[in-house]
Design a protein around this motif. Structure first.
Motif, mmCIF file in Angstrom:
data_model
loop_
_atom_site.group_PDB
_atom_site.id
_atom_site.type_symbol
_atom_site.label_atom_id
_atom_site.label_comp_id
_atom_site.label_asym_id
_atom_site.label_seq_id
_atom_site.Cartn_x
_atom_site.Cartn_y
_atom_site.Cartn_z
ATOM 1 N N TYR A 194 -1.413 -32.246 21.782
ATOM 2 C CA TYR A 194 -1.643 -32.702 20.567
ATOM 3 C C TYR A 194 -2.621 -33.908 20.700
ATOM 4 O O TYR A 194 -2.268 -34.966 21.515
ATOM 5 C CB TYR A 194 -0.381 -32.826 19.732
ATOM 6 N N LEU A 195 -3.597 -33.909 19.926
ATOM 7 C CA LEU A 195 -4.677 -35.023 19.947
ATOM 8 C C LEU A 195 -4.735 -35.571 18.479
ATOM 9 O O LEU A 195 -5.260 -34.775 17.662
ATOM 10 C CB LEU A 195 -5.737 -34.875 20.782
ATOM 11 N N GLY A 196 -4.581 -36.642 18.063
ATOM 12 C CA GLY A 196 -4.719 -37.202 16.720
ATOM 13 C C GLY A 196 -5.146 -38.365 16.579
ATOM 14 O O GLY A 196 -5.210 -39.354 17.132
ATOM 15 N N VAL A 197 -6.068 -38.506 15.517
ATOM 16 C CA VAL A 197 -6.642 -39.742 14.982
ATOM 17 C C VAL A 197 -6.380 -40.219 13.734
ATOM 18 O O VAL A 197 -6.486 -39.306 12.863
ATOM 19 C CB VAL A 197 -8.281 -39.685 15.221
ATOM 20 N N THR A 198 -5.793 -41.214 13.476
ATOM 21 C CA THR A 198 -5.437 -41.921 12.078
ATOM 22 C C THR A 198 -6.025 -43.071 11.681
ATOM 23 O O THR A 198 -6.032 -44.088 12.441
ATOM 24 C CB THR A 198 -3.876 -42.016 11.932
ATOM 25 N N TYR A 199 -6.572 -43.232 10.562
ATOM 26 C CA TYR A 199 -7.349 -44.242 9.988
ATOM 27 C C TYR A 199 -6.390 -44.769 8.784
ATOM 28 O O TYR A 199 -5.893 -44.140 7.886
ATOM 29 C CB TYR A 199 -8.740 -44.142 9.636
ATOM 30 N N THR A 200 -6.280 -46.356 8.948
ATOM 31 C CA THR A 200 -5.475 -46.685 8.178
ATOM 32 C C THR A 200 -6.202 -47.878 7.229
ATOM 33 O O THR A 200 -6.673 -48.876 8.128
ATOM 34 C CB THR A 200 -4.227 -47.571 8.526
ATOM 35 N N TYR A 201 -6.222 -48.198 5.942
ATOM 36 C CA TYR A 201 -6.801 -49.121 5.186
ATOM 37 C C TYR A 201 -5.605 -49.730 4.245
ATOM 38 O O TYR A 201 -5.049 -48.946 3.366
ATOM 39 C CB TYR A 201 -8.187 -48.683 4.374
ATOM 40 N N ALA A 202 -5.609 -51.009 4.231
ATOM 41 C CA ALA A 202 -4.734 -51.776 3.418
ATOM 42 C C ALA A 202 -5.428 -52.690 2.248
ATOM 43 O O ALA A 202 -6.363 -53.336 2.919
ATOM 44 C CB ALA A 202 -3.654 -52.488 3.993
ATOM 45 N N TRP A 203 -4.971 -52.780 1.118
ATOM 46 C CA TRP A 203 -5.687 -54.022 0.389
ATOM 47 C C TRP A 203 -4.413 -54.449 -0.511
ATOM 48 O O TRP A 203 -3.288 -54.112 -0.488
ATOM 49 C CB TRP A 203 -6.699 -53.183 -0.674
ATOM 50 N N LEU A 246 -5.054 -43.623 18.045
ATOM 51 C CA LEU A 246 -5.152 -42.510 18.713
ATOM 52 C C LEU A 246 -3.777 -41.939 19.270
ATOM 53 O O LEU A 246 -3.241 -42.994 19.787
ATOM 54 C CB LEU A 246 -5.995 -42.758 19.824
ATOM 55 N N ASP A 247 -3.350 -40.850 18.910
ATOM 56 C CA ASP A 247 -2.135 -40.461 19.702
ATOM 57 C C ASP A 247 -2.299 -39.410 20.422
ATOM 58 O O ASP A 247 -3.266 -38.041 20.036
ATOM 59 C CB ASP A 247 -1.079 -39.920 18.568
ATOM 60 N N ALA A 248 -1.952 -39.169 21.661
ATOM 61 C CA ALA A 248 -2.057 -38.040 22.530
ATOM 62 C C ALA A 248 -0.603 -37.588 22.930
ATOM 63 O O ALA A 248 0.129 -38.448 23.489
ATOM 64 C CB ALA A 248 -3.008 -38.258 23.846
ATOM 65 N N VAL A 249 -0.441 -36.421 22.840
ATOM 66 C CA VAL A 249 1.106 -35.774 23.222
ATOM 67 C C VAL A 249 0.911 -34.433 23.868
ATOM 68 O O VAL A 249 0.120 -33.765 23.510
ATOM 69 C CB VAL A 249 1.626 -35.342 21.907
ATOM 70 N N TYR A 250 1.824 -34.284 24.971
ATOM 71 C CA TYR A 250 1.976 -33.019 25.682
ATOM 72 C C TYR A 250 3.442 -32.745 25.900
ATOM 73 O O TYR A 250 4.272 -33.689 26.297
ATOM 74 C CB TYR A 250 1.238 -33.554 27.074
ATOM 75 N N GLN A 251 3.671 -31.545 25.626
ATOM 76 C CA GLN A 251 5.161 -31.196 25.583
ATOM 77 C C GLN A 251 5.196 -29.960 26.267
ATOM 78 O O GLN A 251 4.331 -28.870 26.208
ATOM 79 C CB GLN A 251 5.720 -31.034 24.182
#
Length: 570
Positions: free
Chosen positions: A560-569, A521-526
């Motif tokens: 800005y509010l972002g959600v990133t899902y990462t999957y590795a195999w 989860l990323d939260a940014v204010y500029q």
């Protein structure tokens, strides 16, 4: 609207990597066109035929409807002595709106704001369709790796090939008047890269680094007569460049905790032969090649158990081949043996091509105050001096930068950092019959941050930073200025300062859902401040010829509010 998909798959270490990103844009964006044509040679174009110059700048919202897809894949291989990595990157852009045609009012403002009827000649220029970004694609392949010949000798290398194409049909994009038999640009740029770096230790305490890099970008776009101005026909221009770079550096560890380095490198830039049927009107002079020779000496020493330092001096010299000037009529180039005499005192020579001497000095101190606290302080200073056949264009630049970085480890899990930098850059330049400009850019940057682990699954961090840039334009007049330049400087007093400031606050949290998956989860204010006089001069917004005004809000903020899902195999 923008649509972005997360990577289809990602491998964090070794093995294969496949990325695919797709984005689309739809809506409109600020846009505009401008045209200027002299009535003395194009009757009916100006406000008063045969006397003045017709010109206009129009604002228009450009429609946007495009799609951009990017694909990336990588295959890795590892053995005892050999490491290899093969990669591919592809970019595919398509635009559903090929051109824009503007509606032009019957009355427009002249350059000083007086509304006058639009003349047919200028209207013909302003109502021509304006091309949007065309469909294009780019494919890039690379093979990189390393090989250990001996414990004292190793090498790494990279080979790459790229091909960019742009062949959207003119008629399909809404563009007419193409040369006979030409249906599209058929643009093609082919790139090749080869580089190798060898590191060896021939004797104790001596390390030698040798490097060579070759890059070649060839513009294979066909030549055609796209332009006709005053019955003078000229073609498009192809732009190619070949660069050869070589480096040799030796580092020796002396007694008394002293380490010295001496190095030299050489860069040769070849722009090839300029297109002989293209127009170069308005350019004073060009060069087909430039060479840069650089050498440096560096000294490092451990002063105490906790303090170490570095001082480095670098000098470089740029020169080049003979100068070329536009031929009579502006089409093609001719060789110039004595630029100062043949081109006159008012010629302007590009600083990227002119002879140049550069000197830089760097001082660095590292202080390990405690096991937890480390501090680094650096000073950078440099000057450029240009030697052109005339006194105009860029003559001298100078910069100085002071930086301070600190890191503090509160524990094995939590750490803090901060930085501070203050810099200044100046440029001295002038133009014929105009102004002498002393440009001064002052910068200030500061920030603090933290990073830590709450537990085995949660990692968090954040930064708070501030930056400020102030540009000052100190203007005076050359010895024999044009009357208009003197009057304008006397009336306006010169260009006002431009300030840019940004405050940035960021927080992130990363949660390890399993060994292969994670959620971030990323939260940014500029917050920004920008007072460029091009948009707002002394409180007056920029005025277009059709009475549209463009005003830039000096203070703006974005979140800005972002959600990133990462999957590795594996």
């Amino acid at each position: 609207m923008r649509r972005t998909s997360a990577p289809l798959a990602q491998r964090t270490s070794g093995g294969n990597v496949i990325h695919n990103v797709a984005s689309g844009r739809a809506g409109s964006t600020p846009f505009g066109i401008g045209a200027s044509c002299p009535a003395t040679v194009a009757p009916g174009c100006g406000w008063r035929p045969g006397v003045s110059t017709g010109s206009a700048v129009l604002f228009y919202p450009q429609q946007v409807d495009s799609q951009h897809n990017q694909v990336e894949a990588r295959l890795n291989y590892g053995a005892d002595a050999l490491q290899l990595s093969f990669g591919y990157y592809g970019s595919f852009y398509s635009n559903n709106i090929g051109a824009t045609t503007l509606g032009v009012p019957a009355t427009l403002n002249n350059p000083v704001g007086t509304p006058l009827p639009l003349r047919p000649g200028l209207a013909a220029w302003l109502t021509l369709p304006v091309a949007s970004a065309p469909d294009n694609n780019f494919n890039y392949f690379d093979l990189s790796g390393s090989y250990v010949f001996l414990p004292q000798l190793r090498a790494n290398f990279k080979f790459a090939y790229s091909l960019a194409k742009q062949n959207q049909d003119f008629a399909g994009a809404g563009l007419g008047n193409a040369p006979a038999g030409i249906t599209n640009l058929d643009g093609e740029v082919e790139g090749k890269l080869a580089q190798i770096r060898v590191v060896g230790t021939p004797i104790d305490n001596l390390t030698v680094v040798a490097e060579y890099r070759y890059s070649d970008n060839q513009d294979n776009t066909p030549i055609a007569n796209y332009n006709v101005v005053l019955n003078t026909q000229f073609t498009n221009q192809t732009v190619s460049r070949t660069v050869n770079y070589g480096k040799l550096e030796g580092t020796y560890r002396f007694p008394w905790a002293i380490q010295g380095a001496l190095g030299i490198d050489y860069t040769s830039l070849d722009r090839g032969t300029y297109t002989p049927t293209a127009s170069y009107a308005g350019v004073s002079a060009l060069r087909e090649s430039n060479d840069v020779t650089r050498w440096w000496v560096e000294l490092r020493r451990t002063l105490t158990e906790s303090v170490s330092g570095l001082i480095k001096y670098t000098q470089s010299k740029q020169d080049g081949g003979g100068w070329l000037a536009p031929a009579a009529g502006g089409v093609g180039l001719v060789s110039v043996s004595d630029p100062a005499a043949q081109l006159g005192p008012n010629a302007i020579y590009m600083p990227t091509m002119a002879d140049r001497d550069r000197d830089t000095v760097r001082l660095l101190l590292n202080w390990a105050a405690t096991e937890a606290l480390s501090v680094q302080f650096a000073v950078d200073y440099g000057t450029d001096r240009y030697d052109a056949p005339t006194q105009f264009a860029l003559q001298k630049t100078q910069y100085q930068l002071y930086t301070l970085d600190a890191n503090y480890a509160l524990s094995d899990k939590w750490g803090f950092n901060g930085y501070l930098s203050v810099g200044k850059q100046t440029l001295d330049q002038s133009r014929p019959a105009g102004y002498v400009l002393a440009f001064d850019d002052s910068s200030f940057n500061a920030g603090v941050g933290f990073n830590g682990k709450i537990d085995a699954k949660w990692q968090v961090g954040g930064t708070l930073s501030y930056m400020s840039n102030v540009d000052k334009y100190e203007q005076t007049l050359v010895a024999n200025p044009a009357p208009g330049s003197a009057e304008l400087l006397g009336a306006a007093g010169g260009l006002p300062d431009i300030a840019f400031r940004r405050t940035d606050f960021r927080l992130f949290g990363n949660y390890a859902m399993s060994e292969r998956s994670a959620l971030r989860l990323d939260a940014v204010y500029q917050r920004y401040y920008y007072n460029d006089w091009a948009f707002n001069y002394s409180g007056t917004p920029f005025l277009y010829s059709d009475n549209t005004t463009l005003y830039l809000q000096p203070s703006q903020s974005v979140g800005y509010l972002g959600v990133t899902y990462t999957y590795a195999w594996k």
